[in-house]
Design a protein around this motif. Structure first.
Motif, PDB file in Angstrom:
ATOM      1  N   GLU A  43       0.837  -1.205   0.000  1.00 19.50           N
ATOM      2  CA  GLU A  43       0.000   0.000   0.000  1.00 19.50           C
ATOM      3  C   GLU A  43       0.870   1.253   0.000  1.00 19.50           C
ATOM      4  OE1 GLU A  43      -3.358   2.075  -0.486  1.00 19.50           O
ATOM      5  OE2 GLU A  43      -3.207  -0.121  -0.475  1.00 19.50           O
ATOM      6  N   ARG A  46       2.239   1.688  -3.455  1.00 16.59           N
ATOM      7  CA  ARG A  46       1.185   2.178  -4.345  1.00 16.59           C
ATOM      8  C   ARG A  46       1.080   3.698  -4.282  1.00 16.59           C
ATOM      9  NH1 ARG A  46      -3.770   0.137  -6.369  1.00 16.59           N
ATOM     10  NH2 ARG A  46      -5.336   1.761  -6.620  1.00 16.59           N
ATOM     11  N   ASN A  47       1.251   4.256  -3.096  1.00 21.14           N
ATOM     12  CA  ASN A  47       1.037   5.689  -2.896  1.00 21.14           C
ATOM     13  C   ASN A  47       2.317   6.517  -2.914  1.00 21.14           C
ATOM     14  OD1 ASN A  47      -1.813   5.394  -2.514  1.00 21.14           O
ATOM     15  ND2 ASN A  47      -1.417   4.615  -0.460  1.00 21.14           N
ATOM     16  N   THR A  95      -4.150  -5.549  -3.779  1.00 23.44           N
ATOM     17  CA  THR A  95      -3.222  -4.427  -3.876  1.00 23.44           C
ATOM     18  C   THR A  95      -2.095  -4.734  -4.850  1.00 23.44           C
ATOM     19  OG1 THR A  95      -3.694  -3.845  -1.570  1.00 23.44           O
ATOM     20  CG2 THR A  95      -1.756  -2.834  -2.573  1.00 23.44           C
ATOM     21  N   MET A  99      -1.758  -2.737  -8.396  1.00 24.50           N
ATOM     22  CA  MET A  99      -0.662  -1.787  -8.259  1.00 24.50           C
ATOM     23  C   MET A  99      -0.483  -1.022  -9.577  1.00 24.50           C
ATOM     24  SD  MET A  99       1.914  -0.748  -6.230  1.00 24.50           S
ATOM     25  CE  MET A  99       1.952  -2.091  -5.037  1.00 24.50           C
TER      26      MET A  99
END
Length: 258
Positions: A43, A46-47, A95, A99
């Motif tokens: 996560e 991803r960000n 996730t 991605m």
């Protein structure tokens, strides 16, 4: 990005994030703590705009041998499998699959059960001659999970997927490569360098565009041709408006100018 994990080794260099499952004494078997940490690391990746490529690997002799059955057995009583999958496995698979950056599974040893599912959820799988894969769920009276029944038929075809899932046999890296499960079969000593080379190539390409390419291909699995043409139009319209596209076109024109 934080690297203080108990069950993972996380390292970022040159916009490439390497997440290594780190329980080598158990062939990186998955416990709740590792799955929670993996979900968190993915996560964050991803960000994080600094991350352009994610490599998923395992320390020691194995990639990932699947669920740590001893840990589950130590709890005593019945485990609510549906709740366990929903809480620990599904977030990791979703996730990883969604991605918006390329993901590479580097497989140097056994990838079994849910460990194989992790590799299947990645965009690219690179393996050494020591790589092995097994849909081992049936050997303990369970159904393949963590996305295996979704990914496997799409990668190797319905007939071969049935064979792997119903028999649960261990297949070699060479067999995996021949059926399209591995993108490349690489000598063990070269696996690290070749994987890094692929990651570097991807990291140098426009990350926004790569994310849209992934989105388009994922949509194609569940859409008709006419629906897919519409999706391509929408994504191409977005891609054409990016700075990466304009810079690339200008560079091309300058190189071809007489």
């Amino acid at each position: 990005m934080t690297s203080s994990y108990q069950y993972l080794i996380v390292d970022i260099r040159h916009h490439i994030l390497d997440i290594s499952l780190n329980r080598p004494q158990y062939l990186n078997a998955l416990n709740d703590g590792m799955l929670q940490e993996l979900a968190e690391a993915l996560e964050q990746a991803r960000n994080d705009d600094d991350v352009r490529v994610v490599i998923l690997s395992g320390t020691g002799r194995g990639f990932c041998s699947g669920q740590d059955l001893k840990e589950l057995a130590a709890r005593g009583g019945e485990v609510n499998i549906r709740e366990h999958l929903t809480r620990y496995y599904d977030p990791v698979i979703m996730t990883l699959y969604h991605m918006p950056k390329p993901t590479i599974a580097k497989v140097q040893g056994i990838a079994a059960g849910a460990g194989m599912s992790l590799a299947l959820a990645c965009d690219i799988r690179l393996g050494s001659e020591n790589a092995q894969f097994a849909q081992s769920f049936v050997k303990i009276g369970l159904v393949p999970d963590s996305g295996s029944t979704y990914f496997l038929p799409k990668l190797v075809g319905l007939s071969k997927a049935m064979e792997l899932a119903l028999l649960g046999d261990i297949i070699s890296g060479e067999q995996a490569y021949s059926m399209g499960l591995l993108n490349r079969l690489i000598p063990g000593k070269e696996l690290d360098s070749v994987t890094w080379s692929w990651a570097e190539r991807l990291a140098q390409l426009p990350s926004v565009t790569l994310g849209m390419i992934k989105e388009a291909i994922h949509h194609s699995l569940d859409h008709s041709l006419s629906e897919q043409l519409q999706i391509e139009q929408e994504l191409q319209d977005r891609a054409a408006s990016t700075q990466a596209h304009h810079i690339a076109v200008q560079s091309f024109l300058e190189k071809t100018r007489f």
